[in-house]
Design an enzyme around this catalytic site. Structure first.
Site, short mmCIF file in Angstrom:
data_model
loop_
_atom_site.label_atom_id
_atom_site.label_comp_id
_atom_site.label_asym_id
_atom_site.label_seq_id
_atom_site.Cartn_x
_atom_site.Cartn_y
_atom_site.Cartn_z
N PHE A 1 0.84 -1.11 0.10
CA PHE A 1 -0.14 0.01 0.04
C PHE A 1 0.75 1.41 -0.01
O PHE A 1 0.40 2.13 -0.39
CB PHE A 1 -0.99 -0.05 1.25
CG PHE A 1 -0.15 0.40 2.47
CD1 PHE A 1 -0.03 1.70 2.88
CD2 PHE A 1 0.26 -0.60 3.45
CE1 PHE A 1 0.73 2.06 4.17
CE2 PHE A 1 0.84 -0.31 4.47
CZ PHE A 1 1.00 1.02 4.74
N LYS B 1 -1.08 -6.43 -9.59
CA LYS B 1 -2.13 -6.76 -8.29
C LYS B 1 -1.87 -5.79 -7.30
O LYS B 1 -0.84 -5.74 -6.43
CB LYS B 1 -1.99 -8.24 -7.73
CG LYS B 1 -3.07 -9.02 -7.07
CD LYS B 1 -3.63 -8.13 -5.81
CE LYS B 1 -3.08 -8.20 -4.57
NZ LYS B 1 -3.34 -7.37 -3.67
N GLU C 1 -5.03 -3.59 -1.71
CA GLU C 1 -6.61 -3.45 -1.50
C GLU C 1 -6.63 -2.12 -1.14
O GLU C 1 -7.79 -1.49 -1.25
CB GLU C 1 -7.18 -4.47 -0.61
CG GLU C 1 -7.17 -5.73 -1.17
CD GLU C 1 -5.59 -6.52 -0.44
OE1 GLU C 1 -4.79 -5.92 -0.59
OE2 GLU C 1 -6.10 -7.60 0.31
N CYS D 1 9.65 1.87 3.43
CA CYS D 1 10.62 0.67 3.56
C CYS D 1 11.96 1.36 3.96
O CYS D 1 12.66 0.64 4.42
CB CYS D 1 10.47 -0.11 2.62
SG CYS D 1 10.88 0.51 1.08
N GLU E 1 9.28 -4.38 12.96
CA GLU E 1 8.91 -3.17 12.01
C GLU E 1 7.82 -2.55 12.54
O GLU E 1 6.83 -3.26 12.57
CB GLU E 1 9.06 -3.82 10.36
CG GLU E 1 8.56 -2.45 9.55
CD GLU E 1 8.20 -2.98 8.24
OE1 GLU E 1 7.75 -3.84 7.77
OE2 GLU E 1 8.96 -2.31 7.30
#
Ligand code: NAD
Length: 515
Positions: free
Chosen positions: A153, A177, A180, A285, A399
């Protein structure tokens, strides 16, 4: 009367396709907490349709000349450049990051489009004349076919763009893909490719959850998987794709440390710790989540050590940060930081701060009860600073992926290096110092894939490659850079002899050797 919530489907065969699965997932504007759309989640029939269309697209695209493919790529680059503002608004609406940051991720994705525009030079084959007497050898690369890209995301544009420009330039068709949580950016990009002249079926967007991911992992037609997301899922993707005989690169999570040596300029360090710790609400990240301060006597006359001085400077700067709706503040202007992606993620981040506190850390600035006036339902979490986090705490080892900066005090350069190297992640790290020798030793000894020297977020430019070590990357192929063309192609070597009838050698059952 409540307004009807729009639905989001897939992009298959050059057109938007509503999902008929009956399964859906809500998409929110994280700044307001409102549901802005309902995302249809693919069922097996939709996965099959996407794969079949991508197969057909590949047959057309892979046969086009380099010149024709190149013109589509240049068109796409120009269109993206002209219309990136629209895309940034979509990113901010579904992700929450501030508009300038959304434009920043688009710019970094565009770098890879620009790299891919150089594909004719990067994909040239090799030729050896007279490798053996009268024998020539040439090698060249061909596209794989249908390739899958599964994205997280936090960078709905940049992460897919780490892969699709190269994959498409090399002649593959791609199925993206998206997450969501923010699927609309990929659909917008699909339309832009169409406008640029890409044949139908070459860029497909398949929206869905685990079923869609597993569908791509299991489809024999899908030749490779490029995944970016959390470490447990990256490992699952790597193992499953490899078991199914696919080429796979799976980038995972991170816990990035910034090592601060006593000779560093603490104002510079404090500014950079703020930028790298709280930018995009820490949902990067490559965010810095731990400041490793090598302690030394304080030189500014205050109480305590250099680490205390640094904490004071960071605290002061946190007080000046503006947090709000990434699309703009009510008073005008842009905030520094937007909300987190979801209410669940906010709970998770908050839980980590609870854990740190229970484990004995000092919460210097606490963002747990933070709220933005007029946006009380938004998923905001205030910038948080934690001192003296025990390195055994889960709040240190895991994380967090939120605006939480942890400080660990160490007594030496070596203790800092050893601590970083003891972690299971190896995505990014930075050292702040004016000592070139120490910086050089750091780059040599540190077990991390991407290193910054006085640069807090060392995301390599498009013509280098992006990827971490250890549990931050499963597989040995990094994202983008010239070498990424290898991932999306297969090499053939052709050995040729045009027989000179006068020199025909007759029968020889020995293994061919060069002469
Ligand atoms: P995530 O792992 O939850 O999801 C990533 C993708 O995997 C999504 O498309 C999702 O639909 C899919 N997915 C989720 N659960 C699945 C399952 N059980 N089976 C199959 N597919 C599944 O990650 P996220 O929360 O969207 O993104 C945040 C994570 O991504 C962080 O850990 C962050 O560090 C990482 N990340 C890493 C990099 C990198 O370059 N190393 C870059 C960006 C983000």
């Amino acid at each position: 009367m409540t307004a009807e919530i729009p639905t989001i489907g897939h992009w298959i065969d050059g057109a938007g396709v509503e999902s008929g699965s009956g399964k859906s997932s809500p998409v929110f504007n994280p700044a307001t907490g409102e549901q802005v759309a309902s995302l249809g989640l693919a069922d097996q029939a939709e996965i099959d349709r996407a794969v079949a269309s991508a197969q057909a697209g590949f047959q057309v695209w892979s046969k086009l000349s380099i010149a024709k493919r190149l013109s589509v790529l240049f068109n796409f680059r120009e269109l993206l450049n002209a219309r990136k503002g629209e895309l940034a608004e979509i990113v901010t609406r579904e992700h929450g990051k501030v508009l300038s940051d959304a434009l920043g991720e688009i710019a970094r994705g565009q770098e890879v489009v620009e790299l891919a525009c150089g594909f004719p030079s990067l994909l040239k084959g090799d030729f050896s004349q007279n490798a053996s007497t009268g024998v020539d050898v040439h090698s060249f690369r061909q596209p794989l076919g249908v390739v899958g890209i599964i994205s997280p995301f936090n960078f709905p544009v940049m992460v897919p763009a780490w892969f699709f420009p190269v994959a498409i330039a090399a002649g593959n068709s791609v199925i993206v893909k998206p997450s969501e949580k923010d699927p609309s950016a990929s659909l917008w990009i699909a339309k832009l490719w169409q406008e640029a002249g890409l044949p139908d079926g070459v860029f497909t967007v398949l929206n869905g959850d685990k079923l869609a991911v597993d569908g791509l992992l299991n489809a024999p037609e899908v030749q490779s998987i490029s995944f970016v997301g959390s470490t447990p899922i990256a490992q699952y993707i790597y193992e499953t794709a490899a078991k199914n005989g696919k080429r796979v690169q799976a980038l995972g999570g991170a816990k990035n440390h910034m090592l601060v040596l006593p000779d560093a300029d603490l104002d510079l360090v404090a500014d950079n710790a703020i930028n790298a710790g709280y930018g995009a609400a820490g949902e990067r990240c490559m965010a810095v989540s731990v400041v490793l301060a090598v302690e030394a006597p304080r030189t500014d006359g205050g109480q305590g050590t250099s680490a205390d001085a640094l904490i004071e400077k960071i605290t002061e700067r946190i007080g000046n940060l503006k947090v709000g709706n990434g699309a703009g503040l009510p008073a005008g202007g842009e905030p520094d930081m937007g909300p987190l992606i979801s209410a669940q993620h906010k709970e998770k981040v908050s839980g980590f701060v609870d854990v740190a506190e229970a484990d004995g850390a000092k919460i210097v600035v606490d963002g747990r009860t933070f709220a933005v006036e007029g946006h009380e339902d938004g998923f905001f979490f205030g910038p948080t600073l934690i001192d003296a986090i025990p390195t055994t705490s889960k709040a240190y080892t895991e994380e967090i992926f939120g605006p939480v900066l942890e400080v660990v005090r160490v007594s030496s350069f070596q203790e800092g290096v050893d601590l970083i190297n003891s972690g299971r992640f190896g995505n990014g790290t930075a050292i702040f110092t004016n000592d070139g020798g120490a910086a050089r030793r750091f780059t040599d000894e540190i077990q991390v894939g991407m290193i910054g020297i006085n640069v807090p977020i060392p995301v390599p430019v498009g013509y280098h490659s992006f990827g971490g070590w250890k549990q931050s990357l499963f597989g040995d192929s990094k994202a983008y850079g010239a070498k990424s063309f290898d991932f999306f192609t297969r090499e053939k070597a052709v050995t040729t002899r045009w027989v000179d009838p006068a020199k025909h050698g007759g029968i020889n059952l020995g293994f061919p050797i060069t002469d």
